[in-house]
Motif scaffolding. Structure first.
Motif, short mmCIF file in Angstrom:
data_model
loop_
_atom_site.label_atom_id
_atom_site.label_comp_id
_atom_site.label_asym_id
_atom_site.label_seq_id
_atom_site.Cartn_x
_atom_site.Cartn_y
_atom_site.Cartn_z
N ARG A 3 0.72 -1.36 0.23
CA ARG A 3 0.12 0.25 0.49
C ARG A 3 0.97 0.83 -0.40
NH1 ARG A 3 -4.75 -0.73 4.71
NH2 ARG A 3 -5.39 1.24 2.75
N ASP A 4 0.86 1.98 -1.11
CA ASP A 4 1.35 3.23 -1.36
C ASP A 4 1.23 4.36 0.42
OD1 ASP A 4 2.82 2.49 -3.73
OD2 ASP A 4 1.99 2.95 -5.02
N ILE A 5 1.51 5.27 0.31
CA ILE A 5 1.25 6.68 1.08
C ILE A 5 0.88 7.96 0.61
CG2 ILE A 5 1.63 7.38 3.21
CD1 ILE A 5 2.91 5.26 4.41
N ILE A 6 0.27 7.99 0.53
CA ILE A 6 0.01 9.47 -0.27
C ILE A 6 -0.40 10.63 0.86
CG2 ILE A 6 -1.41 10.82 -2.52
CD1 ILE A 6 -2.74 8.03 -3.46
N THR A 7 0.56 11.90 0.37
CA THR A 7 0.30 12.65 1.50
C THR A 7 -0.60 13.74 0.77
OG1 THR A 7 2.36 12.52 2.02
CG2 THR A 7 1.93 14.74 2.22
N LEU A 8 -1.39 13.44 1.66
CA LEU A 8 -2.59 15.16 1.32
C LEU A 8 -2.20 16.64 1.87
CD1 LEU A 8 -5.28 15.23 -0.24
CD2 LEU A 8 -6.34 14.84 3.09
N PRO A 9 -1.61 17.12 0.83
CA PRO A 9 -1.62 18.50 1.02
C PRO A 9 -2.39 19.46 1.81
CG PRO A 9 -1.41 17.94 -1.43
CD PRO A 9 -1.72 17.77 -0.89
N ARG A 10 -1.52 20.24 2.71
CA ARG A 10 -2.19 21.26 3.81
C ARG A 10 -3.16 22.16 3.21
NH1 ARG A 10 -2.92 24.96 6.72
NH2 ARG A 10 -3.61 24.50 9.18
N SER A 11 -2.85 22.43 1.66
CA SER A 11 -4.42 23.34 0.68
C SER A 11 -5.16 22.82 1.03
CB SER A 11 -3.19 23.59 -0.04
OG SER A 11 -2.60 23.33 -0.63
N ILE A 12 -5.17 21.37 0.52
CA ILE A 12 -6.15 20.81 0.56
C ILE A 12 -7.31 20.01 1.14
CG2 ILE A 12 -7.96 18.99 -0.31
CD1 ILE A 12 -6.04 19.74 -2.70
N MET A 13 -7.39 20.74 2.41
CA MET A 13 -7.79 20.82 3.71
C MET A 13 -8.61 22.19 4.33
SD MET A 13 -7.63 17.86 3.89
CE MET A 13 -8.59 17.36 6.30
N ARG A 14 -9.26 22.70 3.60
CA ARG A 14 -9.97 24.01 3.71
C ARG A 14 -11.35 23.74 3.66
NH1 ARG A 14 -9.79 28.24 -1.54
NH2 ARG A 14 -10.95 29.15 0.94
N LEU A 15 -11.21 22.98 6.06
CA LEU A 15 -13.14 22.52 6.68
C LEU A 15 -13.44 23.64 6.17
CD1 LEU A 15 -10.74 21.82 9.64
CD2 LEU A 15 -11.06 19.88 7.58
N LEU A 16 -14.74 22.85 6.43
CA LEU A 16 -16.18 23.77 6.90
C LEU A 16 -16.72 23.01 7.51
CD1 LEU A 16 -17.42 23.94 3.01
CD2 LEU A 16 -16.67 25.56 4.27
N SER A 17 -16.18 21.76 8.48
CA SER A 17 -16.43 20.81 9.78
C SER A 17 -15.13 20.10 9.76
CB SER A 17 -17.61 20.02 8.68
OG SER A 17 -17.27 18.89 8.72
N CYS A 18 -15.64 20.01 10.86
CA CYS A 18 -14.26 19.29 12.00
C CYS A 18 -14.52 17.98 12.73
CB CYS A 18 -12.82 20.35 12.11
SG CYS A 18 -11.43 19.81 13.47
N ASP A 19 -14.51 17.06 12.49
CA ASP A 19 -14.98 16.46 13.62
C ASP A 19 -13.67 15.35 13.86
OD1 ASP A 19 -14.71 14.46 11.25
OD2 ASP A 19 -17.09 13.39 11.72
N TRP A 20 -12.18 15.13 14.03
CA TRP A 20 -11.67 13.82 14.49
C TRP A 20 -11.73 13.75 15.42
CZ3 TRP A 20 -9.02 12.10 10.30
CH2 TRP A 20 -8.67 13.09 9.26
#
Length: 227
Positions: A3-20
């Motif tokens: 399984r490859d690891i694909i880094t998700l750029p921080r710029s993509i995560m422009r949140l409208l909601s957050c529920d971690w």
């Protein structure tokens, strides 16, 4: 299966909601005859999150490419667990947020931008896997930890549940989940957590957009434990 690891750029995560949130993976067994509810915890806990993000134009295309590279649930996303209440990245980064961090000699890449700014604290002392309390030094950023803040070490996230100031820039913090990998003295602890996640379902996050070229996909992640 590799399984490859694909880094998700921080710029993509422009949140409208957050529920971690931690998923303790308890299973209810119903009530006993005397009315006491029971549950069993027989699986390792993991983090989950289903943030909704705001994407426009080129960001939609970028996310589509990342999503295609992940091939549904085949590969793994390395996700910045952005939580503005827990850690104010923009304030901590300042000018470095846009210019990046330069090389030691002051040079930048050919496009004039340096390395991405990563705010970290340093472990004070060594801690074994399973430790529920650690000591950290925040002198590199000068930003004190917060109760409820999500941090990570070696891509294993945890949440700060209580804080005791030691001296100067050092703090002892209790954490949940307990450490899932050992920490050596001086190891970096990311003040904005990062974790390894997989999509919950094959269609996760399809960026359907409207005539104004805006998409609001909901991402559904669950932490990968087998690494």
């Amino acid at each position: 299966m590799k399984r490859d690891i694909i880094t998700l750029p921080r710029s993509i995560m422009r949140l409208l909601s957050c529920d971690w949130t931690p998923d303790w993976r308890g299973q209810g067994l119903g009530d006993t005859s005397d009315g006491v509810s029971t549950a069993v915890y027989n699986a390792f806990p993991r983090w989950t999150g289903s943030p909704t993000v705001y994407l426009r134009r080129e960001a939609i295309l970028q996310w589509r490419a990342i999503r295609a590279s992940a091939q549904g649930r085949r590969h793994i996303y390395r996700v910045p667990m952005i939580d503005p209440l827990g850690f104010d990245w923009r304030s901590a980064a300042g000018q470095l947020g846009s210019s990046g961090v330069s090389f030691s000699g002051g040079q930048s890449f050919a496009n004039g931008v340096g390395y991405a700014y990563v705010p970290v604290a340093l472990a004070v002392g060594a801690f074994a896997a399973g430790a529920g309390e650690i000591t950290l030094d925040v002198s590199l950023t000068g930003v004190a930890p917060k109760v409820g803040q999500i941090m990570s070490a070696a891509d294993w996230p945890f949440m700060v549940t209580s804080i005791l100031s030691q001296n100067g820039t050092q703090y002892s913090v209790t954490i949940e989940m307990p450490l899932r990998a050992p920490l050596a003295d001086g190891d970096p602890i990311r003040l904005e957590g990062v974790g390894l996640f997989e999509a919950v379902d094959e269609g996760m996050g399809n960026p359907v957009y409207t005539r104004n070229h805006v998409a609001r996909p909901q991402m559904k992640f669950q932490e990968v434990l087998n690494r």
